[in-house]
Write a protein that holds these residues in place. Structure first.
Motif, PDB file in Angstrom:
ATOM      1  N   ALA A 169      32.393  34.422 -16.100  1.00  0.00           N
ATOM      2  CA  ALA A 169      33.219  33.348 -16.649  1.00  0.00           C
ATOM      3  C   ALA A 169      33.132  32.106 -15.782  1.00  0.00           C
ATOM      4  CB  ALA A 169      34.670  33.809 -16.768  1.00  0.00           C
ATOM      5  N   ASP A 170      32.710  30.999 -16.378  1.00  0.00           N
ATOM      6  CA  ASP A 170      32.644  29.724 -15.667  1.00  0.00           C
ATOM      7  C   ASP A 170      32.348  28.624 -16.684  1.00  0.00           C
ATOM      8  OD1 ASP A 170      32.776  27.963 -13.622  1.00  0.00           O
ATOM      9  OD2 ASP A 170      30.986  28.619 -12.579  1.00  0.00           O
ATOM     10  N   HIS A 202      38.145  33.548 -16.240  1.00  0.00           N
ATOM     11  CA  HIS A 202      37.798  34.165 -14.961  1.00  0.00           C
ATOM     12  C   HIS A 202      38.889  35.158 -14.522  1.00  0.00           C
ATOM     13  CE1 HIS A 202      35.704  34.324 -11.109  1.00  0.00           C
ATOM     14  NE2 HIS A 202      36.894  34.334 -10.543  1.00  0.00           N
ATOM     15  N   GLY A 203      38.477  36.163 -13.761  1.00  0.00           N
ATOM     16  CA  GLY A 203      39.439  37.121 -13.226  1.00  0.00           C
ATOM     17  C   GLY A 203      39.714  38.256 -14.197  1.00  0.00           C
ATOM     18  N   ALA A 204      41.016  38.571 -14.376  1.00  0.00           N
ATOM     19  CA  ALA A 204      41.390  39.721 -15.197  1.00  0.00           C
ATOM     20  C   ALA A 204      40.954  39.554 -16.650  1.00  0.00           C
ATOM     21  CB  ALA A 204      42.909  39.915 -15.126  1.00  0.00           C
ATOM     22  N   ARG A 247      42.387  31.390 -12.177  1.00  0.00           N
ATOM     23  CA  ARG A 247      41.943  30.789 -10.915  1.00  0.00           C
ATOM     24  C   ARG A 247      41.813  29.284 -11.114  1.00  0.00           C
ATOM     25  NH1 ARG A 247      38.741  34.196  -7.737  1.00  0.00           N
ATOM     26  NH2 ARG A 247      38.207  32.354  -6.519  1.00  0.00           N
ATOM     27  N   ALA A 248      42.504  28.520 -10.258  1.00  0.00           N
ATOM     28  CA  ALA A 248      42.538  27.063 -10.437  1.00  0.00           C
ATOM     29  C   ALA A 248      41.153  26.442 -10.331  1.00  0.00           C
ATOM     30  CB  ALA A 248      43.468  26.442  -9.403  1.00  0.00           C
ATOM     31  N   ASN A 249      40.328  26.953  -9.393  1.00  0.00           N
ATOM     32  CA  ASN A 249      39.020  26.315  -9.213  1.00  0.00           C
ATOM     33  C   ASN A 249      38.087  26.606 -10.381  1.00  0.00           C
ATOM     34  OD1 ASN A 249      38.724  29.025  -8.577  1.00  0.00           O
ATOM     35  ND2 ASN A 249      37.113  28.654  -7.090  1.00  0.00           N
ATOM     36  N   LYS A 250      38.373  27.656 -11.166  1.00  0.00           N
ATOM     37  CA  LYS A 250      37.556  27.935 -12.349  1.00  0.00           C
ATOM     38  C   LYS A 250      38.017  27.113 -13.546  1.00  0.00           C
ATOM     39  CE  LYS A 250      34.794  30.984 -10.619  1.00  0.00           C
ATOM     40  NZ  LYS A 250      33.325  30.723 -10.557  1.00  0.00           N
ATOM     41  N   VAL A 251      39.254  26.658 -13.513  1.00  0.00           N
ATOM     42  CA  VAL A 251      39.787  25.866 -14.626  1.00  0.00           C
ATOM     43  C   VAL A 251      39.607  24.375 -14.371  1.00  0.00           C
ATOM     44  CG1 VAL A 251      41.855  25.327 -15.961  1.00  0.00           C
ATOM     45  CG2 VAL A 251      41.467  27.649 -15.134  1.00  0.00           C
ATOM     46  N   PHE A 252      39.922  23.950 -13.132  1.00  0.00           N
ATOM     47  CA  PHE A 252      39.832  22.531 -12.810  1.00  0.00           C
ATOM     48  C   PHE A 252      38.652  22.258 -11.885  1.00  0.00           C
ATOM     49  CE2 PHE A 252      44.321  23.430 -13.606  1.00  0.00           C
ATOM     50  CZ  PHE A 252      44.532  22.579 -14.676  1.00  0.00           C
ATOM     51  N   GLY A 253      37.634  23.118 -11.938  1.00  0.00           N
ATOM     52  CA  GLY A 253      36.469  22.977 -11.069  1.00  0.00           C
ATOM     53  C   GLY A 253      35.603  21.819 -11.479  1.00  0.00           C
ATOM     54  N   SER A 254      34.373  21.810 -10.961  1.00  0.00           N
ATOM     55  CA  SER A 254      33.531  20.632 -11.111  1.00  0.00           C
ATOM     56  C   SER A 254      32.815  20.570 -12.445  1.00  0.00           C
ATOM     57  CB  SER A 254      32.500  20.592  -9.982  1.00  0.00           C
ATOM     58  OG  SER A 254      31.681  21.747 -10.049  1.00  0.00           O
TER      59      SER A 254
END
Length: 722
Positions: free
Chosen positions: A433-434, A373-375, A678-685
């Motif tokens: 990305a997700d 995610h992101g760059a 992004r933390a929420n994209k790596v450690f998300g649900s």
């Protein structure tokens, strides 16, 4: 007829009622399943959907009354809420001469608390680093580390730890991931661990390139966790639990600091560069530096900001002046009665002498997991669109994307017609990305099909490589590569370069690293010049028949335009003649060389041993039994005093420093999230990076609910029409 018409109406009504009931059942099932999922995973859902809740965060933190004086409390993005961790600062000193670098990494652990602690730190080093020295510095005293078999080193460390002695243990988790453990750091005390290694400098396309990784990026851990027991210090203290596919997951997933906290683990870097030739260009690609050039042609470099957070790789690039580019290099060393040499040769092959390129089938595989995610996804999309533009009408192509699922744009590769390219371009525009990083199915899909005869098949794999099951992926590439070639493109601020380089080696391709969007054009153009140029194959080195020479790698990989042959040699005597032969798309070539002269350098035998160990470890992907690999690696690593998967460095103080009545606490040093992540994209649900269990739970709940409603609907119909 009247009776038939009544029956038709009845059938239509039954069909309509059934359709409505089915739709209602599906919608209800989805809603109930989603509700159940959210209730079962409240923390993860909140992190992935909503911004951080200051109230919840405050509730999760340690209460002020629990804070011990001088403690450092850090909120973690990888689970848990706060840690009281040792403070770490690292200094890196690089001494580069020609193609060899000797590097000293000093890690200073400071205990800010009031308890005696054991600090553990998981950190990266270059994947080719030959680690041969560790010292433990306590005040003015220096304790030299010893190489031992891994189990024996661990026992020695644990015994010292229990006895209250200061000790340090350096272990390899992956060729590019290491762990330092330091026992019995007193309250307020600082202990320094000094690690030394050497490595060769990569030379390709007329550029020397040295990359020093600064952070271990969070890895996706596939598989079901093995139990729920508490992870302890020496089974690992990471945020992921071990799984059958990644049995050491807890050791390669250090706690990750919440981005809302200030970056930790500052790093200073200084470089002494003696290139041995005039330079046309010298650049630190991602970190501003200062530089001085002395009268001996040596460059002295340092970070302009003195220290930087350990959250993105450092890369140094230098380019020789035109006419001074090396065509060959030789470094040698006498060690224990043998001659060791490191040889680089640039094959004398000009582009105009090569035959015309063949039609190609190019399969683009792009990672769309949460870590991209992101760059990173911006860089990957730009790289992929540029690659599509380079296809020629005679080429064929397909695009595969993967996260926790894999899908392809076309069922099979299609011709690079304007319509197909427009469709692919629009497809790439909508990549998001997700999710997790289930890389295995994507590789199976990419390598599962073969091209028609006479067509060169190339797989271009764009990813950050943040996975923990590298060995399973190497085995798959080895088994299913066929006539395809695999080219890896590393994306982002801290890609897994061990996976990238080794996957490209198994895939008989090359590795390209893109660290920022502005590099996409240049790096992809260089990659496509390789893809469009026939490779040099069947490369062999022929020695005099009466001479025994042990060479690593044993099999020289295919080379692309601008790449040198680089081998490490062990010989009974020096000044040997050799003949290098190969083929460029059917055109034979050869080169005569005599290993005379060169530069004497210490440590060449360890570079040879490091390459031999890498080749032996690759045997696991080729089906060699683990026990046989272990024994062979142990013999080499112990003889040449190197850290490996089966050997560690341990240093133990003779003096007892911790009073017997004082307890020792293990504290893991957290790492930063790589820059741009992004933390929420790596450690998300979905998924939790560690496993796909939540997704499977959701799917199971939906199927159960759907089944229950279907059963109720059928029961109701039987009752009504009976």
């Amino acid at each position: 007829m009247a009776e038939q018409k009544t029956i038709n109406h009845l059938g239509r009504d039954m069909w309509f009622t059934s359709l409505i009931s089915l739709l209602a059942g599906v919608v209800t099932s989805l809603l109930l399943g989603l509700l159940a999922f959210l209730l079962m995973s409240p923390v993860e859902a909140a992190e992935s959907i909503a911004p951080p809740d200051p109230t919840a965060a405050a509730q999760n933190r340690i209460e002020p009354g629990q804070v011990q004086r001088g403690s450092l409390l850090l909120k973690l993005a990888s689970g848990g809420v706060a840690v009281d961790a040792p403070v770490l600062q690292s200094d890196v000193q690089m001494n580069i001469s020609g193609m060899i670098a000797r590097v000293l990494v000093s890690q200073r652990f400071r205990n800010p608390g009031t308890e005696w602690v054991e600090g553990t730190y998981v950190f990266p080093l270059p994947e080719h680093a030959a680690v041969d020295r560790m010292r433990l510095r306590i005040g003015e005293r220096l304790i030299e580390g010893e190489i031992r078999e891994k189990g024996a080193a661990r026992k020695a460390y644990q015994a010292a730890r229990r006895a209250g002695k200061k000790a340090s243990l350096l272990s390899q988790e992956r060729p590019n991931i290491f762990t330092t453990a330091v026992a019995n750091i007193a309250p307020g005390e600082t202990v320094q661990v000094e690690i030394e290694y050497q490595q060769t400098i990569a030379y390709s396309q007329g550029q020397f390139r040295l990359r020093f990784p600064l952070v271990v990026a969070p890895r996706y851990i596939p598989g079901t966790p093995l139990g729920r027991e508490q992870v302890t210090a020496f089974s690992g203290n990471g945020w992921a639990q071990n799984t059958p596919q990644v049995p050491d997951a807890a050791r390669i997933t250090p706690p990750v600091l919440d981005p809302s906290e200030a970056p930790v683990n500052p790093v200073s870097i200084t470089v002494r560069l003696d290139p041995g030739m005039p330079l046309a260009h010298l650049e630190s690609v991602y970190h501003p530096i200062t530089q001085q050039h002395d009268e001996n042609g040596v460059y002295h470099l340092a970070l302009r900001d003195t220290a930087v957070p350990a959250n993105r790789d450092f890369e140094l690039v230098w380019v020789p002046q035109t006419g001074d580019a090396p065509q060959a290099a030789l470094f040698n060393e006498q060690w224990q009665g043998n001659e060791y040499a490191l040889l680089m040769l640039m094959p004398p092959l000009a582009p105009e002498t090569l035959p015309q390129a063949m039609p190609r089938e190019v399969i683009f595989v792009i990672d769309t997991s949460g870590s991209m995610h992101g760059a990173s996804i911006v860089q990957a999309r730009a790289a992929l669109k540029l690659a599509l533009q380079r296809l020629k009408p005679a080429d064929r192509f397909n695009v595969i994307q993967f996260n926790h699922q894999t899908s392809a744009l076309f069922p099979r590769a299609v011709s690079a017609t304007p319509d197909n390219l427009r469709r692919a371009d629009a497809y790439v525009d909508h990549l998001v990305a997700d999710g997790g990083t289930e890389m295995l199915p994507a590789l199976q899909l990419a390598l599962g099909q073969q091209a028609e005869r006479g067509i060169l098949r190339q797989v271009v794999f764009l990813t950050d490589g943040s996975v923990g099951n590298e060995q399973a992926l190497f085995s798959l590439i080895h088994q299913q590569l066929g006539d395809s070639r695999l080219f890896t493109v590393g994306i982002g601020s801290a890609p897994n370069s061990f996976f990238m380089t080794r996957a490209a080696r198994f895939g008989r391709g090359t590795f390209t690293y893109i660290g920022k969007v502005s590099e996409v054009g240049e790096k992809m153009a260089n990659l496509f010049s390789k893809l469009e140029t026939p490779r040099l194959t069947d490369i062999e080195i022929h020695w005099p028949e009466d001479q025994s020479v042990e060479m690593w790698p044993a099999r020289i990989p295919d080379l692309y335009q601008g790449e040198p042959v680089l081998v490490a040699l062990k010989m009974a005597r020096s000044n040997l003649p050799l003949t290098l032969t190969g083929s460029a798309a059917g055109t034979p070539w050869q080169q005569q060389v005599i290993l005379r002269g060169g530069s004497a350098r210490s440590g060449v035998h360890q570079l040879w041993a490091r390459r031999k160990i890498a080749d032996l470890m690759d045997g696991r992907a080729r089906g060699v039994a683990e026990a046989a690999v272990r024994q062979a690696v142990l013999e080499v690593a112990l003889a040449h005093q190197l850290v490996s998967r089966y050997t560690s460095l341990v240093a133990v103080d003779k003096t007892v420093s911790r009073p017997g009545e004082r307890e020792l606490k293990n504290k893991a040093v957290p790492t930063n999230l790589p820059q741009g992540w992004r933390a929420n994209k790596v450690f998300g649900s979905l998924p939790q990076t560690a496993t796909a269990a939540d997704f499977q739970l959701l799917l199971g709940a939906l199927l159960l609910t759907l089944g229950w409603f279907s059963r109720k609907w059928l029961d109701g119909k039987r009752f009504r029409f009976s």
